[in-house]
Motif scaffolding. Structure first.
Motif, mmCIF file in Angstrom:
data_model
loop_
_atom_site.group_PDB
_atom_site.id
_atom_site.type_symbol
_atom_site.label_atom_id
_atom_site.label_comp_id
_atom_site.label_asym_id
_atom_site.label_seq_id
_atom_site.Cartn_x
_atom_site.Cartn_y
_atom_site.Cartn_z
ATOM 1 N N ALA A 32 0.841 -1.195 0.000
ATOM 2 C CA ALA A 32 0.000 0.000 0.000
ATOM 3 C C ALA A 32 0.880 1.251 0.000
ATOM 4 O O ALA A 32 0.586 2.225 -0.702
ATOM 5 C CB ALA A 32 -0.923 0.000 1.215
ATOM 6 N N GLY A 33 1.973 1.207 0.744
ATOM 7 C CA GLY A 33 2.885 2.343 0.760
ATOM 8 C C GLY A 33 3.550 2.559 -0.590
ATOM 9 O O GLY A 33 3.743 3.691 -1.024
ATOM 10 N N GLU A 34 3.912 1.466 -1.277
ATOM 11 C CA GLU A 34 4.538 1.565 -2.600
ATOM 12 C C GLU A 34 3.555 2.110 -3.627
ATOM 13 O O GLU A 34 3.918 2.904 -4.483
ATOM 14 C CB GLU A 34 5.024 0.181 -3.067
ATOM 15 C CG GLU A 34 6.232 -0.331 -2.325
ATOM 16 C CD GLU A 34 7.510 0.363 -2.763
ATOM 17 O OE1 GLU A 34 7.633 0.696 -3.957
ATOM 18 O OE2 GLU A 34 8.371 0.568 -1.901
ATOM 19 N N LEU A 35 2.308 1.642 -3.582
ATOM 20 C CA LEU A 35 1.312 2.083 -4.563
ATOM 21 C C LEU A 35 0.923 3.536 -4.331
ATOM 22 O O LEU A 35 0.646 4.261 -5.285
ATOM 23 C CB LEU A 35 0.076 1.187 -4.511
ATOM 24 C CG LEU A 35 0.278 -0.246 -5.003
ATOM 25 C CD1 LEU A 35 -0.954 -1.079 -4.746
ATOM 26 C CD2 LEU A 35 0.626 -0.260 -6.480
ATOM 27 N N ASP A 37 -1.047 7.015 -3.371
ATOM 28 C CA ASP A 37 -2.333 7.581 -3.804
ATOM 29 C C ASP A 37 -3.498 7.117 -2.934
ATOM 30 O O ASP A 37 -4.589 6.827 -3.429
ATOM 31 C CB ASP A 37 -2.631 7.252 -5.272
ATOM 32 C CG ASP A 37 -1.682 7.957 -6.226
ATOM 33 O OD1 ASP A 37 -1.203 9.056 -5.856
ATOM 34 O OD2 ASP A 37 -1.423 7.411 -7.315
ATOM 35 N N GLY A 38 -3.270 7.004 -1.632
ATOM 36 C CA GLY A 38 -4.367 6.677 -0.730
ATOM 37 C C GLY A 38 -4.773 5.219 -0.706
ATOM 38 O O GLY A 38 -5.832 4.886 -0.183
ATOM 39 N N VAL A 39 -3.982 4.317 -1.292
ATOM 40 C CA VAL A 39 -4.309 2.896 -1.260
ATOM 41 C C VAL A 39 -4.016 2.388 0.148
ATOM 42 O O VAL A 39 -2.930 2.590 0.687
ATOM 43 C CB VAL A 39 -3.484 2.099 -2.300
ATOM 44 C CG1 VAL A 39 -3.758 0.614 -2.166
ATOM 45 C CG2 VAL A 39 -3.814 2.573 -3.689
ATOM 46 N N THR A 40 -4.998 1.736 0.744
ATOM 47 C CA THR A 40 -4.842 1.251 2.110
ATOM 48 C C THR A 40 -4.441 -0.218 2.121
ATOM 49 O O THR A 40 -4.538 -0.916 1.102
ATOM 50 C CB THR A 40 -6.165 1.397 2.880
ATOM 51 O OG1 THR A 40 -7.152 0.558 2.268
ATOM 52 C CG2 THR A 40 -6.644 2.845 2.900
ATOM 53 N N ARG A 41 -4.009 -0.653 3.260
ATOM 54 C CA ARG A 41 -3.665 -2.054 3.476
ATOM 55 C C ARG A 41 -4.876 -2.936 3.174
ATOM 56 O O ARG A 41 -4.761 -3.967 2.515
ATOM 57 C CB ARG A 41 -3.215 -2.219 4.930
ATOM 58 C CG ARG A 41 -3.014 -3.627 5.369
ATOM 59 C CD ARG A 41 -2.694 -3.624 6.876
ATOM 60 N NE ARG A 41 -2.767 -4.954 7.399
ATOM 61 C CZ ARG A 41 -3.850 -5.536 7.876
ATOM 62 N NH1 ARG A 41 -4.983 -4.875 7.886
ATOM 63 N NH2 ARG A 41 -3.819 -6.762 8.322
ATOM 64 N N ASN A 42 -6.044 -2.522 3.641
ATOM 65 C CA ASN A 42 -7.258 -3.313 3.411
ATOM 66 C C ASN A 42 -7.623 -3.381 1.931
ATOM 67 O O ASN A 42 -8.118 -4.392 1.451
ATOM 68 C CB ASN A 42 -8.428 -2.752 4.218
ATOM 69 C CG ASN A 42 -8.307 -3.093 5.680
ATOM 70 O OD1 ASN A 42 -7.586 -4.018 6.046
ATOM 71 N ND2 ASN A 42 -8.994 -2.341 6.519
ATOM 72 N N ALA A 43 -7.365 -2.299 1.195
ATOM 73 C CA ALA A 43 -7.627 -2.312 -0.244
ATOM 74 C C ALA A 43 -6.722 -3.324 -0.934
ATOM 75 O O ALA A 43 -7.145 -4.054 -1.840
ATOM 76 C CB ALA A 43 -7.423 -0.920 -0.834
ATOM 77 N N VAL A 44 -5.457 -3.380 -0.495
ATOM 78 C CA VAL A 44 -4.503 -4.345 -1.072
ATOM 79 C C VAL A 44 -4.963 -5.767 -0.749
ATOM 80 O O VAL A 44 -4.995 -6.643 -1.625
ATOM 81 C CB VAL A 44 -3.074 -4.085 -0.540
ATOM 82 C CG1 VAL A 44 -2.137 -5.207 -0.933
ATOM 83 C CG2 VAL A 44 -2.560 -2.751 -1.053
ATOM 84 N N ILE A 45 -5.344 -6.016 0.500
ATOM 85 C CA ILE A 45 -5.790 -7.355 0.896
ATOM 86 C C ILE A 45 -7.022 -7.759 0.097
ATOM 87 O O ILE A 45 -7.120 -8.883 -0.405
ATOM 88 C CB ILE A 45 -6.071 -7.402 2.408
ATOM 89 C CG1 ILE A 45 -4.760 -7.258 3.179
ATOM 90 C CG2 ILE A 45 -6.785 -8.691 2.799
ATOM 91 C CD1 ILE A 45 -4.927 -7.062 4.669
ATOM 92 N N GLY A 46 -7.967 -6.838 -0.050
ATOM 93 C CA GLY A 46 -9.174 -7.141 -0.823
ATOM 94 C C GLY A 46 -8.859 -7.463 -2.272
ATOM 95 O O GLY A 46 -9.397 -8.417 -2.847
#
Length: 186
Positions: A32-35, A37-46
């Motif tokens: 999420a940190g690499e991506l 633009d507000g991408v969260t850990r939960n967004a990555v997991i989903g």
């Protein structure tokens, strides 16, 4: 409601980067940190679940990560008007450091805590002659059902004395089972 991941959108490039970083063994937070633009850990997991990606590879870098220095917790200063009746008189002095511990400590006993264990006074057991001792099948509504001994041994028995009309035990065992609290302790 629009989350940061939806605002930036999962473009093909971002999905490919997600897959690459996931297979390299990065955590969802790191991805999420690499991506950005507000991408969260939960967004990555989903997204990983929706893409049905396999389990992450083990990280190639096995050196432990440096953790940031712990910040001291801000101290609250209670005003004299605030009720502090819940604070014990034996609280820890401010200059005494906390011991370093690892693992779950929710149920750990602090060494400075004083423990006053209640030890019940030893009471004399009522002596029952062997011919008056009853087993389970000999009990009825008029006999004391107080168990004596270990139920797994041969010498286990029930009191067998005449029980009170108000309960299953004789007078001696009723006093033992149903002791009243002192009025001052209530």
């Amino acid at each position: 409601m629009v989350s940061g991941a939806q605002a930036a959108g999962w473009t093909d490039e971002r999905v490919e980067l997600l897959k690459k970083l996931w297979m390299e063994g990065l955590s969802a937070s790191q991805i999420a940190g690499e991506l950005g633009d507000g991408v969260t850990r939960n967004a990555v997991i989903g997204k990983v679940h929706r893409l049905k990606l396999s389990a992450r590879a083990k990280p190639t870098n096995t050196t432990p990560r440096a953790r940031p220095a712990a910040r001291p917790a801000p101290r609250r200063v209670a005003s004299p008007s605030a009720g502090m009746s819940h604070v014990s008189a034996k609280s820890r002095p401010a200059s005494m450091p906390r011991p370093q511990v690892m693992g779950a400590t929710a149920l750990a006993m602090a060494p400075e805590m004083e423990v006053d264990l209640y030890v019940a006074p030893a009471t004399q057991e009522l002596f029952i002659p062997e011919d008056k001792r009853l087993n389970l099948l000999q009990l009825n509504e008029h006999t004391c059902k107080w168990p004596i001994g270990d139920p797994l041994t041969k010498d286990f028995y029930f009191c067998g004395q005449h029980s009170l009309e108000t309960g299953p035990y004789c007078e001696f065992h009723s006093r033992r089972a149903y002791h009243q609290l002192d009025k001052r302790k209530r």
